[in-house]
Design a protein around this motif. Structure first.
Motif, PDB file in Angstrom:
ATOM      1  N   CYS A   5       8.554 -16.707  56.606  1.00  0.00           N
ATOM      2  CA  CYS A   5       8.079 -15.976  55.464  1.00  0.00           C
ATOM      3  C   CYS A   5       6.799 -15.501  55.662  1.00  0.00           C
ATOM      4  O   CYS A   5       5.789 -15.863  56.368  1.00  0.00           O
ATOM      5  CB  CYS A   5       7.887 -17.244  54.343  1.00  0.00           C
ATOM      6  N   GLU A  22       5.593 -20.186  54.124  1.00  0.00           N
ATOM      7  CA  GLU A  22       4.595 -19.941  52.785  1.00  0.00           C
ATOM      8  C   GLU A  22       4.982 -20.944  51.769  1.00  0.00           C
ATOM      9  O   GLU A  22       6.112 -21.007  51.158  1.00  0.00           O
ATOM     10  CB  GLU A  22       4.738 -18.668  52.372  1.00  0.00           C
ATOM     11  N   TYR A  23       3.928 -21.627  51.307  1.00  0.00           N
ATOM     12  CA  TYR A  23       4.103 -22.335  50.124  1.00  0.00           C
ATOM     13  C   TYR A  23       3.711 -21.797  48.930  1.00  0.00           C
ATOM     14  O   TYR A  23       2.194 -21.528  48.892  1.00  0.00           O
ATOM     15  CB  TYR A  23       3.324 -23.983  50.340  1.00  0.00           C
ATOM     16  N   THR A  24       4.494 -21.340  48.016  1.00  0.00           N
ATOM     17  CA  THR A  24       3.841 -20.533  46.873  1.00  0.00           C
ATOM     18  C   THR A  24       3.636 -21.103  45.746  1.00  0.00           C
ATOM     19  O   THR A  24       3.188 -20.431  44.553  1.00  0.00           O
ATOM     20  CB  THR A  24       5.011 -19.448  46.531  1.00  0.00           C
ATOM     21  N   SER A  25       3.995 -22.423  45.568  1.00  0.00           N
ATOM     22  CA  SER A  25       3.890 -23.044  44.387  1.00  0.00           C
ATOM     23  C   SER A  25       2.656 -24.024  44.433  1.00  0.00           C
ATOM     24  O   SER A  25       1.939 -24.462  45.495  1.00  0.00           O
ATOM     25  CB  SER A  25       4.959 -24.076  44.204  1.00  0.00           C
ATOM     26  N   ASN A 208      10.441 -25.734  47.569  1.00  0.00           N
ATOM     27  CA  ASN A 208       9.832 -24.495  47.442  1.00  0.00           C
ATOM     28  C   ASN A 208      10.360 -23.664  46.549  1.00  0.00           C
ATOM     29  O   ASN A 208       9.748 -23.048  45.737  1.00  0.00           O
ATOM     30  CB  ASN A 208       9.458 -23.962  48.800  1.00  0.00           C
ATOM     31  N   GLU A 212       9.190 -22.475  42.696  1.00  0.00           N
ATOM     32  CA  GLU A 212       8.950 -21.092  42.471  1.00  0.00           C
ATOM     33  C   GLU A 212       9.429 -20.464  40.899  1.00  0.00           C
ATOM     34  O   GLU A 212       8.591 -19.765  40.340  1.00  0.00           O
ATOM     35  CB  GLU A 212       9.404 -20.064  43.404  1.00  0.00           C
ATOM     36  N   ASP A 215       7.214 -21.870  38.484  1.00  0.00           N
ATOM     37  CA  ASP A 215       5.851 -21.198  38.426  1.00  0.00           C
ATOM     38  C   ASP A 215       5.992 -20.011  37.654  1.00  0.00           C
ATOM     39  O   ASP A 215       5.110 -19.463  36.884  1.00  0.00           O
ATOM     40  CB  ASP A 215       5.258 -20.787  39.869  1.00  0.00           C
TER      41      ASP A 215
END
Length: 282
Positions: A5, A22-25, A208, A212, A215
């Protein structure tokens, strides 16, 4: 192999593979799928977890199903890393099987419940499965595999649960595996450019993706998730990544009840939306 990512802030490497993620949260996704479920079950206890037609299972009842299923798997020789085919429609047994498999560190290989024998044969050989869950319609697709233990064909689900209860009485609930980077599920692709591929997803991948959505609801839409009054319509099939991660597992992560439907029926889904205050619909 590599999973990439962009704008990554987490890097994991071992001898066989590299993962850039990628940790988006803002939420902690570094747990197994089962641990996410367990956290919600501990908090939500007697609140509704699963609606299935006119039946309601609480979080405690669902947790008991998962524990018994996990114990029965162990009693039947399933070990960490083993592939277990889940060829079931959206029903409580399917949900219990997925989280039980994850609890003991095995891998849920998801298969369309209407798969014909050639498709089942291909998947069994591809993933090297020794165990499978199926239902009446798909049972015939698992014939002529003496190395494969099939719950429904060789062992009825009720008897399987009794095995789990006996195992727990003698040995206790199986320990929870905690490696969130290990493969948790295998999703079969459509095979449009050849034979279907088995896509390996770890718990942290799935968590993850699920968070998302949370989020988006909370940050982009500015809506608070009300665990006591909100609900998810899980009519998209759980054997598909969309229904798996964004319907079933989102509900498990946030502690929100979900209404399971093996097949979409407009009238019944409409009734469920009204009856159970469902406001998350894919």
């Amino acid at each position: 192999s590599a999973f990439v990512c962009y704008n990554a802030n987490y890097y994991h490497r071992n001898e066989e593979s590299a993962y850039i993620m990628e940790y988006t949260s803002k939420y902690n996704v570094r747990n197994t799928m089962y641990q996410q479920f367990e956290n919600s079950a501990t908090e939500r206890t007697t609140n509704p977890c699963l609606y299935y037609y006119n039946n309601t299972l609480s979080w405690n009842e669902t947790s008991e199903l998962v524990d018994k299923c996990a114990a029965a798997l162990v009693a039947n020789g399933v070990k960490k890393g083993d592939r277990v085919i889940v060829c079931l429609p959206n029903m409580p047994q399917c949900v219990a099987a997925v989280y039980a498999i994850n609890k003991i560190g095995a891998i849920a290989s998801m298969l369309h419940p209407l798969s014909v024998k050639s498709e089942a044969d291909y998947t069994i050989n591809l993933v090297g499965a020794k165990f499978a869950f199926c239902f009446d319609v798909s049972e015939k697709s698992f014939q002529n595999h003496p190395e494969l233990t099939v719950v429904k064909k060789l062992i009825d689900w009720a008897d399987f649960m009794k095995e789990g209860g006996k195992y727990i009485a003698e040995h206790g609930v199986p320990e929870t595996e905690t490696d969130y980077t290990a493969t948790a599920a295998i999703m079969m692709t459509g095979g449009t450019t050849g034979n279907p591929k088995g896509v390996m997803l770890s718990s942290v991948n799935i968590n993850n993706l699920s968070y998302e959505l949370v989020d988006v609801v909370e940050d982009t839409l500015g809506m608070a998730i009300d665990k006591d009054n909100d609900g998810m319509l899980t009519a998209l099939p759980v054997f598909h990544g969309f229904g798996f991660a964004l319907c079933m597992h989102v509900s498990m992560c946030v502690g929100m009840a979900q209404s399971l439907f093996p097949a979409f029926d407009a009238k019944m889904c409409s009734q469920a939306i009204k009856k159970y205050h469902i406001n998350h619909i894919f």
